[in-house]
Design a protein around this motif. Structure first.
Motif, short mmCIF file in Angstrom:
data_model
loop_
_atom_site.label_atom_id
_atom_site.label_comp_id
_atom_site.label_asym_id
_atom_site.label_seq_id
_atom_site.Cartn_x
_atom_site.Cartn_y
_atom_site.Cartn_z
N PHE A 45 -22.59 -22.04 32.03
CA PHE A 45 -23.23 -23.02 31.45
C PHE A 45 -24.22 -23.78 30.93
O PHE A 45 -24.86 -24.14 32.06
N ARG A 46 -25.06 -24.10 30.05
CA ARG A 46 -26.47 -24.69 30.02
C ARG A 46 -25.93 -25.74 29.91
O ARG A 46 -26.48 -26.21 28.36
N PRO A 47 -26.23 -26.86 30.61
CA PRO A 47 -26.15 -28.17 30.22
C PRO A 47 -26.84 -28.74 29.55
O PRO A 47 -26.57 -30.11 28.77
N SER A 48 -27.63 -28.47 28.89
CA SER A 48 -28.92 -29.05 28.72
C SER A 48 -29.41 -28.61 27.31
O SER A 48 -29.90 -29.34 26.57
N GLU A 49 -28.26 -28.01 26.73
CA GLU A 49 -28.88 -27.48 25.58
C GLU A 49 -28.15 -28.29 24.94
O GLU A 49 -26.31 -28.86 25.01
N THR A 50 -27.85 -28.37 23.14
CA THR A 50 -27.27 -28.82 22.88
C THR A 50 -26.34 -28.67 21.64
O THR A 50 -24.89 -29.12 21.15
N VAL A 51 -26.32 -27.13 21.46
CA VAL A 51 -25.60 -26.16 21.51
C VAL A 51 -25.07 -25.39 21.66
O VAL A 51 -26.12 -24.97 23.18
N ASN A 52 -24.23 -24.18 21.57
CA ASN A 52 -24.25 -22.63 22.25
C ASN A 52 -24.17 -22.86 23.53
O ASN A 52 -25.13 -21.93 23.93
N ARG A 53 -23.63 -24.52 24.75
CA ARG A 53 -23.89 -24.43 25.74
C ARG A 53 -23.60 -23.14 26.53
O ARG A 53 -24.02 -22.72 27.79
N PHE A 54 -22.60 -21.94 26.30
CA PHE A 54 -21.84 -21.03 26.83
C PHE A 54 -21.85 -19.43 26.51
O PHE A 54 -22.60 -19.36 25.14
N SER A 55 -22.44 -18.72 27.73
CA SER A 55 -23.40 -17.86 27.59
C SER A 55 -22.09 -16.63 28.19
O SER A 55 -21.58 -17.03 29.75
N VAL A 56 -20.95 -15.15 27.35
CA VAL A 56 -19.96 -14.80 28.61
C VAL A 56 -21.12 -13.82 29.82
O VAL A 56 -22.52 -13.17 28.48
N MET A 57 -21.08 -13.77 30.62
CA MET A 57 -22.10 -12.54 31.29
C MET A 57 -20.60 -11.08 30.76
O MET A 57 -19.83 -10.71 31.30
N ALA A 58 -21.88 -10.18 31.92
CA ALA A 58 -20.96 -8.74 31.85
C ALA A 58 -20.21 -9.03 33.21
O ALA A 58 -20.20 -9.49 34.20
N PRO A 59 -19.13 -7.95 32.61
CA PRO A 59 -18.27 -8.20 33.05
C PRO A 59 -18.00 -7.44 34.46
O PRO A 59 -18.56 -6.73 35.04
N ALA A 60 -17.29 -8.18 35.85
CA ALA A 60 -17.29 -7.54 36.93
C ALA A 60 -16.73 -6.47 37.42
O ALA A 60 -15.44 -6.72 36.16
N SER A 61 -16.52 -5.34 38.16
CA SER A 61 -15.17 -4.03 38.32
C SER A 61 -13.64 -4.74 38.64
O SER A 61 -13.02 -3.83 38.52
N ARG A 62 -13.93 -6.04 40.29
CA ARG A 62 -13.18 -6.41 40.99
C ARG A 62 -11.86 -7.59 40.52
O ARG A 62 -12.98 -8.61 40.18
N PRO A 63 -10.55 -7.72 40.51
CA PRO A 63 -10.44 -8.88 40.02
C PRO A 63 -10.15 -9.89 41.53
O PRO A 63 -10.57 -9.23 42.13
N ARG A 64 -10.36 -10.92 41.20
CA ARG A 64 -10.88 -12.24 42.02
C ARG A 64 -9.75 -13.29 42.10
O ARG A 64 -10.42 -13.92 40.99
N LEU A 65 -9.16 -13.22 42.53
CA LEU A 65 -7.54 -14.75 41.99
C LEU A 65 -7.97 -14.88 43.47
O LEU A 65 -8.72 -15.53 43.32
N TYR A 66 -6.61 -15.22 43.46
CA TYR A 66 -6.17 -16.02 44.72
C TYR A 66 -6.89 -15.70 45.70
O TYR A 66 -7.27 -15.34 46.68
N HIS A 67 -7.52 -17.13 46.54
CA HIS A 67 -7.61 -17.04 47.76
C HIS A 67 -9.71 -16.51 47.71
O HIS A 67 -10.08 -15.98 48.57
N SER A 68 -10.12 -16.28 46.37
CA SER A 68 -11.66 -15.74 46.46
C SER A 68 -12.40 -16.46 46.32
O SER A 68 -12.42 -18.10 46.44
N SER A 69 -13.36 -16.85 46.70
CA SER A 69 -14.77 -17.49 47.17
C SER A 69 -15.97 -17.26 46.25
O SER A 69 -16.56 -16.31 46.41
N ALA A 70 -17.32 -17.67 46.32
CA ALA A 70 -18.19 -17.66 45.82
C ALA A 70 -19.10 -18.28 46.43
O ALA A 70 -18.87 -19.83 47.01
N VAL A 71 -21.05 -17.20 46.93
CA VAL A 71 -21.38 -18.24 47.20
C VAL A 71 -23.29 -18.29 46.37
O VAL A 71 -23.22 -16.89 46.20
N LEU A 72 -24.06 -19.61 46.11
CA LEU A 72 -24.82 -19.02 46.07
C LEU A 72 -26.39 -18.69 46.99
O LEU A 72 -25.92 -18.51 48.10
N LEU A 73 -27.14 -17.52 46.81
CA LEU A 73 -27.94 -16.28 47.68
C LEU A 73 -29.28 -16.95 47.76
O LEU A 73 -29.44 -17.56 46.33
#
Length: 552
Positions: free
Chosen positions: A373-401
């Motif tokens: 999500f590119r909040p500074s853009e005026t149009v086309n703010r969303f871009s779909v990225m490459a898919p992961a191979s593993r489902p991440r459902l309940y109790h999944s998490s993520a952090v920036l490195l």
């Protein structure tokens, strides 16, 4: 050369060029959609909670009443707990310290139950971790980073004034932590406790939480953001307020988010405070809330009916005199997504499901594709990225490195560690998503930080010089310097996450590929509370690796 000879050689020429074409295609795909890599096939526990620390180690933990994990405690240690509902004697670890640079891990000893707890990092770098379940519901735990193998959890059972299960923490400008809510807890309290004749009571009522509670308790893990004026933005269920915690007073009620559907646990949308830019004449604060599940989804999932998740994001500029929500559609519906601020100012939304809610067995249709999500853009703010191979459902998490990747882990859609005979097994692995800016295509414009003055300390309103190199420099207008406070991430919300764009006075050429940026430390502790941050230099939208700085 005859035509026949050329015809014979064409297949060999094409074969020799194929690796080049393939590499170009892979590089182009990476530069547009990012890339996934499996980092660890198993860390022995499921990463329900994660926090990056300033020594580049990540502390992660699940819950202690989960049965045996797949990582033994070291040195023959065992956890003895007569109150545990799974094991009274448990010689397996439920917390891990993961070293990012070496890709190694060390088991940690945690005694009280951390299930669905909360946390903040104090200005000295110590993680203060609060609440949980059963014997952990009133516990405080502390972990101080070290650069050897000696540090471990230190616990203080019973020090919280109330049960804090599904609460939210926020570090404050005065270095205290406010702990907000929890299951059936319509109040808040401060840490560390400072008892005195004139101090506030140990817990303080917050009627807003009671007003937003419903039968499904869709106001758990409320979204709490510290605003530049020192007040708190608190979002619960569908409503939000501007809250003065010093006076225990609601200053303003914002309009409900359109649609009438809840966004907090167990509907489990996510939220970020967009970057605070000190280069603007007037500082703006804007909050984004994305995803969640329609009202009644939790009860429907319990009956085996998985309702499609919400596909909308709402933005509200809370510093406007009369703020209103602006709604837009994501590329796909998502509940239990994790929103993280990236060094270039974009927001990544990863993990989650397309149907159902949080809760055991309550999520279906995993969403494998992150979106940017590119909040500074005026149009086309969303871009779909490459898919992961593993489902991440309940109790999944993520952090920036620090290197700009996003580390994801967890996924416990089943009670205990269940890997067989189920649709979505518990996942103990770690994966890293590399956003497009890490593609080799951008190396010519990628900055590298060489030196930060003042021993990497950023003083408030104090000038600082950041020396960096870049092969192909564009212009000073293409440079920004940003600091990011790493989040305590659990249950689809990165607590304490924030980004500040430092005021840039100029960029000066040194020699060769070297330049230095003159920046000013944060204006106030309300804009950037004291503590450790990752500093990034961004050039033409491409960030450097981060350097740890301490704001004080």
């Amino acid at each position: 050369m005859s035509t026949i000879t050329i015809m014979i050689l064409i297949p060999f020429i094409l074969a020799s060029l194929f690796p080049y074409f393939e590499a170009q295609t892979l590089s182009s795909t990476f530069a547009n959609q990012g890339q996934w890599n499996l980092v660890q096939p198993s860390v022995g526990i499921s990463a329900m909670h994660m926090q990056l620390l300033h020594n580049d180690k990540i502390i992660m933990f699940d819950r202690t009443d989960f049965g045996h994990s797949y990582l033994p405690l070291s040195n023959g240690r065992c956890r003895m707990d007569p109150n545990d509902i799974a094991l009274k004697v448990d010689c397996s670890a439920h917390s891990v310290l993961y070293d990012v640079p070496t890709n190694t891990l060390r088991p940690l000893m945690i005694q009280t139950d951390t299930w669905c707890s909360s946390g903040s990092v104090l200005p000295n770098g110590t993680l203060i971790q609060t609440g949980g379940y059963n014997d952990g519901e009133r516990s405080i735990r502390m972990f101080t980073p070290c650069f050897d193998e000696t540090c471990d959890w230190v616990e203080f059972p019973g020090l919280l004034s109330q049960r804090r299960w599904y609460a939210t923490n926020q570090i404050l400008p005065d270095a205290r932590v406010i702990v907000v809510g929890g299951r059936r807890q319509f109040n808040y309290e401060f840490l560390p406790k400072t008892p005195s004749p004139n101090s506030s009571p140990s817990s303080i009522p917050l009627n807003f939480l009671q007003q937003t509670s419903d039968r499904s308790e869709n106001n758990l893990y409320p979204f709490v953001h510290l605003l530049p004026d020192g007040n708190l933005f608190i979002f619960a269920n569908t409503k939000s307020v501007l809250f003065d915690y010093k006076q225990n007073s609601v200053i303003k009620e914002f309009p409900p988010i359109p649609g009438g559907d809840p966004r907090n646990y167990p509907s489990s949308g996510s939220s970020v405070l967009l970057p605070l830019d000190e280069n603007l004449a007037s500082l703006e604060a804007e909050v984004v809330v994305c995803g969640g599940a329609p009202r009644g989804s939790f009860e429907s999932a319990a009956r085996g009916n998985f309702v499609q998740a919400l596909g909308t994001c709402g933005r509200i500029k809370v510093t406007d005199p009369n703020p209103n929500w602006v709604m837009e559609n994501m590329p796909m519906p998502r509940a239990m997504g994790d929103m993280l601020l990236l060094p270039n100012g974009d927001v990544v939304i990863t993990n989650g499901v397309g149907a159902g809610t949080a809760g055991w067995e309550h999520g279906h249709d995993p969403v494998l594709t992150p979106v940017l999500f590119r909040p500074s853009e005026t149009v086309n703010r969303f871009s779909v990225m490459a898919p992961a191979s593993r489902p991440r459902l309940y109790h999944s998490s993520a952090v920036l490195l620090r290197d700009g990747r996003v580390l994801v882990g967890g996924s416990n859609p089943h009670v205990f560690y269940n890997f067989t005979g189920v649709e979505y097994p518990t996942d103990l692995s770690l994966e890293a998503f590399s956003p497009p800016y890490l593609a080799l295509d951008f190396d010519p414009v990628r900055p590298t930080i060489r030196y930060i003055t003042n021993n990497n300390v950023l003083g408030y309103r104090v000038f600082c010089y950041v020396t960096f190199t870049v092969p192909n420099f564009a212009s000073a207008s293409e440079v920004s310097v940003k600091i990011v406070a790493p989040s305590f991430t659990t249950h689809s919300f990165g607590q304490n996450q924030r980004m500040v764009v430092l005021k840039l006075s100029g960029v000066t050429y040194l020699a060769g590929e070297a330049y230095y940026a003159t920046v000013v430390g944060p204006s106030t502790a309300e804009i950037a509370p004291p503590g450790y941050y990752l500093l990034f230099v961004v050039h033409k939208g491409v960030p450097s690796s981060g350097s740890w700085v301490q704001v004080m």
